[in-house]
Design a protein around this motif. Sequence first.
Motif, PDB file in Angstrom:
ATOM      1  N   PRO A  27       0.809  -1.217   0.000  1.00  0.00           N
ATOM      2  CA  PRO A  27       0.000   0.000   0.000  1.00  0.00           C
ATOM      3  C   PRO A  27       0.842   1.267   0.000  1.00  0.00           C
ATOM      4  CG  PRO A  27      -0.772  -1.555   1.673  1.00  0.00           C
ATOM      5  CD  PRO A  27       0.544  -2.067   1.177  1.00  0.00           C
ATOM      6  N   ASN A  28       0.320   2.284  -0.654  1.00  0.00           N
ATOM      7  CA  ASN A  28       0.825   3.632  -0.446  1.00  0.00           C
ATOM      8  C   ASN A  28       0.214   4.098   0.877  1.00  0.00           C
ATOM      9  OD1 ASN A  28       1.091   6.488  -0.380  1.00  0.00           O
ATOM     10  ND2 ASN A  28       1.224   6.571  -2.607  1.00  0.00           N
ATOM     11  N   PRO A  29       1.015   4.336   1.911  1.00  0.00           N
ATOM     12  CA  PRO A  29       0.433   4.595   3.233  1.00  0.00           C
ATOM     13  C   PRO A  29      -0.383   5.882   3.300  1.00  0.00           C
ATOM     14  CG  PRO A  29       2.797   4.950   3.263  1.00  0.00           C
ATOM     15  CD  PRO A  29       2.481   4.302   1.956  1.00  0.00           C
ATOM     16  N   ILE A  30      -0.097   6.837   2.418  1.00  0.00           N
ATOM     17  CA  ILE A  30      -0.843   8.101   2.461  1.00  0.00           C
ATOM     18  C   ILE A  30      -1.859   8.183   1.324  1.00  0.00           C
ATOM     19  CG2 ILE A  30       0.962   9.305   3.705  1.00  0.00           C
ATOM     20  CD1 ILE A  30       1.814  10.638   1.085  1.00  0.00           C
ATOM     21  N   GLY A  31      -2.224   7.030   0.784  1.00  0.00           N
ATOM     22  CA  GLY A  31      -3.295   6.961  -0.197  1.00  0.00           C
ATOM     23  C   GLY A  31      -2.830   7.175  -1.620  1.00  0.00           C
ATOM     24  N   GLY A  32      -3.694   6.805  -2.550  1.00  0.00           N
ATOM     25  CA  GLY A  32      -3.361   6.907  -3.958  1.00  0.00           C
ATOM     26  C   GLY A  32      -4.242   7.867  -4.715  1.00  0.00           C
TER      27      GLY A  32
END
Length: 410
Positions: A164-169
């Motif tokens: 995952p991209n931890p700060i969202g995509g």
Amino acid sequence: MTRTEAVSAGGSGVARARDRRAHVTLGLERLLSDRIDVLRGARVGLVCNQATVDRGLRHAADLLHAYAGVRLTTLFGPQHGIRGDVQDNMVETAHGTDVQTGLPVYSLYSETREPTERMLQDLDVLVVDLQDVGCRIYTFVYTRVNCMRAARAHGKRVVVCDRPNPIGGAQIEGNVLEPEFASFVGQYPIPTRHGMTAGELARLFNGAFGIGCDLEVVPMEGWRREMWMDDHDAPWVMPSPNMPTLDTATVFPGTVHLEGTQMSEGRGTTRPFELVGGPYIEAEGYGRALNALGLAGVYFRPTVFQPTFQKHAGRSCGGVQIHVLDRERFEPVKAGVAVVKTAYDMFTSAFRWKEPPYEYVYDKNPFDVIAGTGALRRGIEGGRSLEDIGRSWAEGLEAFGRQREAVLLY
């Protein structure tokens, strides 16, 4: 109780909270469960560090080493070492032997940052599984790139296990890197906050930017672009020593720019990249000035802190702690530029840019290397407004948004 059950439970309250979170199957877990055919019968190398774990916090090296039909021969470690114990930038890690598996470990943050032909001689396929933090300015992105480039040169396959991209995509922000500022913290023209996963970046670099290696990305299941790290049940292990929490990752695309100044970015404190300041900064006035900008979703709390190592170690620094109140509205890159610009404007006589080198670049201003442009520093020095700086990113972000569409997996 198994280790996986213990991690999932951790007490009844934690268990109930985790039950409400989305279930995500990591690329590593999918590789081991239903994609192992891509490794069977091959000699395998693994690029990993301490965050390369499955849901039960079991390390990928141990899992692959024990897997019947998979011959793990070689390990590679990025910056900070294969166990993440080396604190600072430009502190190289030696090659060695992994205690758990007995396999050779080659450091890709040593006399070379790209695997050599000799390092690759005992493998057919190179598995890369490194946790990204959603920011262009992170060396793991380019360790992956360098591995892909070396694999192409020496006829090896590459398998990237997605995380995952931890700060969202969903959100993208910041300027797009200019090619003349390419470095180990930015090799290709992508924005500061790119909104992509590791696997998506690998696809972008391989195709649009012409690496052209034999690449296979093992995607996750259950991850969606709007998810932050605490919206799902995949484990968080700090990917580097100064990236301890999701809070750190949230502000990092902005406050990483302080590495290009003589201000402290909070290294040597318990809140790296959230605490920022310097010995010459008067905290209350600085905080008032930052809050007066009216930036969305953030409060700059005046504070004084004392780093235990790195910049200004043992000295009291005035500054602020960055409290993100609404992460969906918060613009980290804009906030990071505001932190630097406000310090420059208020304390011009004491403010200093960092002197070279920075991440093996000896002939450019470190702030420019981090920013991926000289325009940002010149804008700060020339009194350009924060709003004008932000508007200058729009055209590049629009073009990048179109470009990335072709490689998105989720």
